[in-house]
Design an enzyme around this catalytic site. Structure first.
Site, PDB file in Angstrom:
ATOM      1  N   ASP B  11       0.864  -1.178   0.000  1.00 42.73           N
ATOM      2  CA  ASP B  11       0.000   0.000   0.000  1.00 42.73           C
ATOM      3  C   ASP B  11       0.901   1.228   0.000  1.00 42.73           C
ATOM      4  O   ASP B  11       1.785   1.356   0.846  1.00 42.73           O
ATOM      5  CB  ASP B  11      -0.881   0.028   1.263  1.00 42.73           C
ATOM      6  CG  ASP B  11      -1.999  -1.005   1.193  1.00 42.73           C
ATOM      7  OD1 ASP B  11      -2.351  -1.431   0.078  1.00 42.73           O
ATOM      8  OD2 ASP B  11      -2.516  -1.383   2.256  1.00 42.73           O
ATOM      9  N   ASP B 130     -13.775  -5.288  -1.468  1.00 39.87           N
ATOM     10  CA  ASP B 130     -13.730  -5.277  -0.009  1.00 39.87           C
ATOM     11  C   ASP B 130     -15.090  -5.730   0.482  1.00 39.87           C
ATOM     12  O   ASP B 130     -16.116  -5.218   0.033  1.00 39.87           O
ATOM     13  CB  ASP B 130     -13.434  -3.863   0.510  1.00 39.87           C
ATOM     14  CG  ASP B 130     -12.014  -3.427   0.175  1.00 39.87           C
ATOM     15  OD1 ASP B 130     -11.129  -4.298   0.129  1.00 39.87           O
ATOM     16  OD2 ASP B 130     -11.796  -2.228  -0.065  1.00 39.87           O
TER      17      ASP B 130
END
Lengths: 213, 258
Positions: B11, B130
């Site tokens: 990330d 997600d």
């Protein structure tokens, strides 16, 4: 007047052109990215990349007049490395896109994986990921690489050459064993992406740049 | 035989790799290019670079970073987080990435999946989803709901139907992240992963929850059916090498590239 490059990397809009170029640079192989048939003809060796569909790739090659240049390169004995679609297109014909006539530099066809006869869960198509390649004999482009090394594949069609002696390496997927490296005379071609196959893939590119068939 | 894949996710925030728990409390860990190159040397099968603030800040992906990764890393890697349209996809792929990942963009405009697949090939398009456990209801029969904005916003979309829809639209792969398991280190959410892996025929990457090397083996077992396991803190913070993770998977008799 054009200066003949030692290695010509053929640009016909293939999506992996950048990756192949970066990989060649990484192993110290200087090369010219070109779509000029004359530059391809005069090069010391030729790398022919590819990704995507056979039909569109053949159209791009023909429109750029590269198909003729590649046939001449093959005939002249210039080392030629095909990668993925650039491997498949060396054969006579592909089943992709309703049937596509290819370069015919190696006899055989390109067939589609078909696992419909297998019980579920069936192998997924495309065949994507790391799969080992068994080498069937020695070859200068495989020097220093162990048989059974893993390479990175992304494809739904696979080469089915008609001469068994043109198969240099093979891999298995589902119930299918297919030719994953082809070689004959000055031609060598990998169904996998040598440029994305880590150290062993880079080794193939380096070996190819030094190979005198 | 096709190997199961170990994927390391980086990330990226403000040019630095960062890691948080449940998308909060982030801290900086290092430079994405050199960290990616180190995992490449350790034998990782694939890398994912996720620009976690690009979407929120309405900017595109850092193409220079993508190009620098492609100069040092000779395995497939995907890029996501700031893809806004086909042009962004094209730039990322031309810079040397193998795949692009879309998440909330695809929820807003599912046609980006079909357009991307048509333009660049199905194998280039990864749907990131997600997912939050909400309990089965009439509108969410699987009991799992797709969420966006790091879990802060619910969409009312059922996870299984979204996975199937994405496959129909031409996604080549699904990266399935459990918001409940993310950062908890108690293992991947196996029920969710197995449900999604059975619902589609494209590869499924399990994400969220790995706390020990054995957790990767758990989710890659045939009875669960993930094709790849994604890790971040196991390698970034806990110090496991990719080799140690793969050894734990191989020990379970699962094929990996060693």
């Amino acid at each position: 007047m054009t200066i003949a490059p030692s290695v010509a990397l053929v640009d016909y809009g293939a999506g992996n052109l950048t990756s192949v170029s970066l990989a060649l640079s990484h192993v110290g192989v200087s090369h010219a990215i070109t779509r000029d048939p004359d530059v391809i003809r005069s090069a010391g060796r030729v790398v022919f990349p590819g990704v995507g569909a056979a039909g569109a790739s053949m159209r791009n090659i023909q429109e750029a007049g590269i198909d003729q240049a590649l046939r001449e390169v093959a005939r002249a004995g210039t080392p030629l490395l095909g990668i993925c679609i650039g491997c498949q297109i060396l054969l006579d014909r592909s089943q992709e896109d309703g049937g596509t006539d290819c370069l015919g530099l190696l006899p055989g066809e390109v067939e589609r994986f078909d696992f419909s006869a297998l019980p579920e869960p069936r192998p997924k198509i495309p065949h994507m990921g790391w799969n080992p390649v068994s080498f069937l004999r020695e070859h200068p482009v495989l020097e220093g690489i162990p048989s059974g090394a893993f390479f990175y594949f992304v494809h739904s069609f696979y080469p089915a050459p008609s001469r068994q002696e043109d198969v240099l390496g093979r891999s298995s997927y589902g119930d299918r064993t297919f030719a994953s490296i082809l070689a004959r005379d000055n031609l060598v071609a990998t169904q996998f992406h040598a440029e994305k196959s880590g150290v062993h893939g880079l080794e193939i590119l380096k070996n190819f740049s030094r190979w005198s068939p | 035989m096709l190997a199961k894949r170990v994927i390391v996710c980086l990330d990226v925030r403000n040019g630095q790799v960062t890691k948080g728990v449940k998308f909060k409390e982030n801290r900086d860990l290092g430079d994405p290019v050199s960290m990616g190159a180190e995992y490449y040397r350790q034998g990782v099968d694939e890398l994912v670079f996720y620009d976690i603030t690009a979407s929120a800040e309405g900017r595109g992906i850092d193409i220079e970073m993508v190009r620098n990764v492609a100069r040092e890393v000779f395995i497939p890697f995907s890029v996501g987080g700031g893809i806004r349209n086909l042009q962004d996809m094209r730039e990322v792929l031309l810079a040397g990435a193998e795949k692009v990942s879309v998440n909330s963009l695809a929820v807003r405009d599912p046609s980006i999946i079909s357009h991307g697949a048509k333009a660049f090939g199905n194998q280039c398009i990864v749907l990131g989803m997600d997912v939050l456990k909400v309990g089965a209801s009439e509108s969410l029969p699987s009991g799992y709901e797709v969420v966006v904005k790091g879990g802060r916003e619910r969409t009312g979309i059922d996870a299984v139907s979204w996975a199937r829809r994405a496959e129909e639209l031409g996604a080549g792969e699904i990266c399935l992240n459990s918001i409940d398991a993310d950062g908890m280190k108690t293992g991947y959410e196996l029920d969710l992963t197995s449900m999604i892996a059975r619902a589609v025929t494209i590869p499924v990457i399990a994400s969220g929850g790995a706390g020990r090397p054995e957790h990767l083996a758990d989710v890659l077992e045939p009875r669960i059916g993930a094709d790849a396991a994604l890790v971040a803190s196991l390698t970034h913070i806990d110090g496991y090498t990719v080799g140690a993770l793969k050894a734990a998977i191989a020990q379970r008799g699962i094929a990996v590239r060693i």
